[in-house]
Design a protein around this motif. Structure first.
Motif, PDB file in Angstrom:
ATOM      1  N   SER A   5      40.005 -17.974 -61.871  1.00  0.00           N
ATOM      2  CA  SER A   5      40.190 -18.741 -63.099  1.00  0.00           C
ATOM      3  C   SER A   5      41.281 -18.077 -63.913  1.00  0.00           C
ATOM      4  N   GLN A  51      39.426 -32.500 -73.082  1.00  0.00           N
ATOM      5  CA  GLN A  51      38.211 -31.697 -73.032  1.00  0.00           C
ATOM      6  C   GLN A  51      38.534 -30.236 -73.373  1.00  0.00           C
ATOM      7  N   PRO A  52      37.730 -29.580 -74.207  1.00  0.00           N
ATOM      8  CA  PRO A  52      37.994 -28.185 -74.569  1.00  0.00           C
ATOM      9  C   PRO A  52      38.101 -27.250 -73.368  1.00  0.00           C
ATOM     10  N   TRP A  53      37.253 -27.441 -72.343  1.00  0.00           N
ATOM     11  CA  TRP A  53      37.309 -26.532 -71.194  1.00  0.00           C
ATOM     12  C   TRP A  53      38.617 -26.685 -70.421  1.00  0.00           C
ATOM     13  N   CYS A 102      41.466 -17.976 -66.896  1.00  0.00           N
ATOM     14  CA  CYS A 102      40.872 -17.409 -68.106  1.00  0.00           C
ATOM     15  C   CYS A 102      40.184 -16.075 -67.859  1.00  0.00           C
ATOM     16  N   PRO A 121      40.284 -19.705 -76.000  1.00  0.00           N
ATOM     17  CA  PRO A 121      39.826 -20.474 -74.841  1.00  0.00           C
ATOM     18  C   PRO A 121      38.330 -20.290 -74.599  1.00  0.00           C
ATOM     19  N   VAL A 122      37.727 -21.320 -74.054  1.00  0.00           N
ATOM     20  CA  VAL A 122      36.323 -21.251 -73.668  1.00  0.00           C
ATOM     21  C   VAL A 122      36.196 -20.352 -72.436  1.00  0.00           C
ATOM     22  N   PHE A 123      35.186 -19.493 -72.413  1.00  0.00           N
ATOM     23  CA  PHE A 123      34.889 -18.615 -71.280  1.00  0.00           C
ATOM     24  C   PHE A 123      35.992 -17.597 -70.989  1.00  0.00           C
ATOM     25  N   SER A 175      41.350 -25.186 -72.390  1.00  0.00           N
ATOM     26  CA  SER A 175      41.260 -23.732 -72.273  1.00  0.00           C
ATOM     27  C   SER A 175      41.965 -23.232 -71.018  1.00  0.00           C
ATOM     28  N   LEU A 176      41.779 -23.943 -69.906  1.00  0.00           N
ATOM     29  CA  LEU A 176      42.458 -23.553 -68.667  1.00  0.00           C
ATOM     30  C   LEU A 176      43.972 -23.655 -68.817  1.00  0.00           C
TER      31      LEU A 176
END
Length: 397
Positions: A44, A289-291, A46, A318-320, A294-295
């Motif tokens: 990922s 979408q937020p996810w 992230c 970013p998420v995660f 984030s990517l």
């Protein structure tokens, strides 16, 4: 797999054949081990070392702010500006009498009340209407009726009235709004159908609006149309040449491309970095979408086109997002906890089926055990029933 361990352990200890037990347990452990190894092969963008995250991607409103107002209307673009969008995206067609206007579809059926005003022309190309005819249409009433994003209920009374009063905007109005708020613009340009007076001059007509009829600076325009690109570049070198083709770096440089406009499915951190190394930035569409945003953020994307400006603008990080050490620790702890519960489930079923404490070394089933499948009631009641049965049997003889 932790949840599956319960039925697997139950059937495992009730099987009579040792071969079946070995096969079931081996298969289960193999799958479990494979799942434990999966995190090692996951990637990922992230998962980054601390301090290596770049700036958040610039947000470009897809047809304005279509979740808050009817797409491709002045109200929609104003909402996008209010939500903090740094750019505005739209679609441009040219009327029969040469007025560039905003419309995504090839017909007017979906986003206007053409069926009420011109009931016999609902399937006619939008470009075959004159500007005087287009001005007669409502470009907002459909939004309240269809509620495409289930957000119409969030509008107050005054906003609903404003929605109903929206008309089809001209390209000039759109560019002036962007110029007023110092926003970038990007637009698809539809070539008029055959028989249209501007069929062969639609590019130069659009440039006329940019240069002579609006007060936007050419450097604010991400020029997306591929047609006659070399001519456009020669006429106005300040336009930011933007391409929707996933071409090689050499081809992009030959056409003086400074930005790519790609679907998010093409997102690759390696490709983004390669383009960035030669000063070609990347815009991805449509990311709401937020996810997913984030990517894109973690991958180093320069900008994204979105339907949800008001949502993505609120993201502070970013998420995660995590470091490699945090990621490894998370999975190691997950594996340890999972293995503990799975082991506990098997021990519990082993003890229950034999009626013995799990520390006992005996493999003999204890008939007096609390979970014996031969006895579920109180011992005294069970013995009384057995004795009563014996007396009944003697009396029959």
């Amino acid at each position: 797999m932790t949840l599956l361990s319960w039925p697997i352990a139950l059937h495992f200890f009730r099987m009579n054949k040792r071969v079946r037990q070995v096969l079931i347990l081996s298969l289960y452990l193999a799958v479990l081990f494979a799942l434990y190894l999966v995190p090692l092969g996951m990637y990922s963008p992230c998962i980054k070392e601390e301090g290596t995250l770049g700036p958040a991607p610039t947000l470009i409103g897809h047809r304005g702010a279509p979740m808050l107002a009817p797409e491709n209307t002045q109200m929609s673009f104003e909402k996008a500006v209010e939500a903090g969008g740094e750019g505005l995206e739209t679609d441009v067609a040219i009327s029969y009498d040469g007025v560039p206007f905003l419309m995504h579809d090839s017909t007017l059926r979906r986003t206007t009340n053409v069926h009420e005003v011109f009931p016999n022309r609902t399937d006619s190309p939008a470009a075959m209407f004159t500007w005087a005819e287009l001005e007669m249409l409502s470009a907002g009433s459909w939004f309240l009726r269809r509620d495409p994003f289930r957000t119409a209920s969030t509008l107050n009374v005054n906003e609903k009235i404003e929605v109903q009063n929206q008309t089809v905007p001209t390209l000039k109005e759109f560019l002036n709004l962007a110029a007023q708020h110092q926003r970038l613009v990007i637009f698809d340009l539809r070539r008029p159908p055959r028989g249209h007076p501007y069929r062969d001059t639609w590019i130069t007509r659009t440039l006329e609006v940019i240069h002579n009829e609006s007060f936007i600076n050419s450097s604010q325009v991400l020029w997306l149309p591929d047609d006659q690109r070399s001519v456009v570049q020669e006429l106005d070198p300040e336009l930011q040449q933007t391409s929707g083709d996933h071409a090689s770096i050499e081809e992009l440089q030959e056409e003086h491309i400074v930005r790519l406009n790609l679907h998010y499915s093409y997102m690759s951190q390696e490709q983004i970095r390669k383009y960035a190394s030669v000063n070609i930035s990347t815009n991805l569409y449509v990311i709401s979408q937020p996810w997913l945003y984030s990517l894109a953020w973690c991958a180093g994307v320069h900008s994204v086109t979105t339907n949800a400006l008001h949502v993505l603008k609120k993201l502070q990080r970013p998420v995660f997002l995590m470091t490699p050490d945090q990621y490894n620790l998370m999975w190691i702890l997950t594996i340890i906890v999972s293995a503990f519960f799975i082991t506990a489930v098997f021990i519990f079923h082993w003890w229950r089926e034999r009626g013995l404490p799990f520390w006992s070394g005996s493999r003999q089933v204890n008939e007096n055990g609390p979970y014996s499948k031969f006895r579920t009631g109180h011992p005294k009641i069970f013995n009384d029933h057995r004795q009563s049965g014996a007396h009944l049997k003697d009396s029959t003889h």
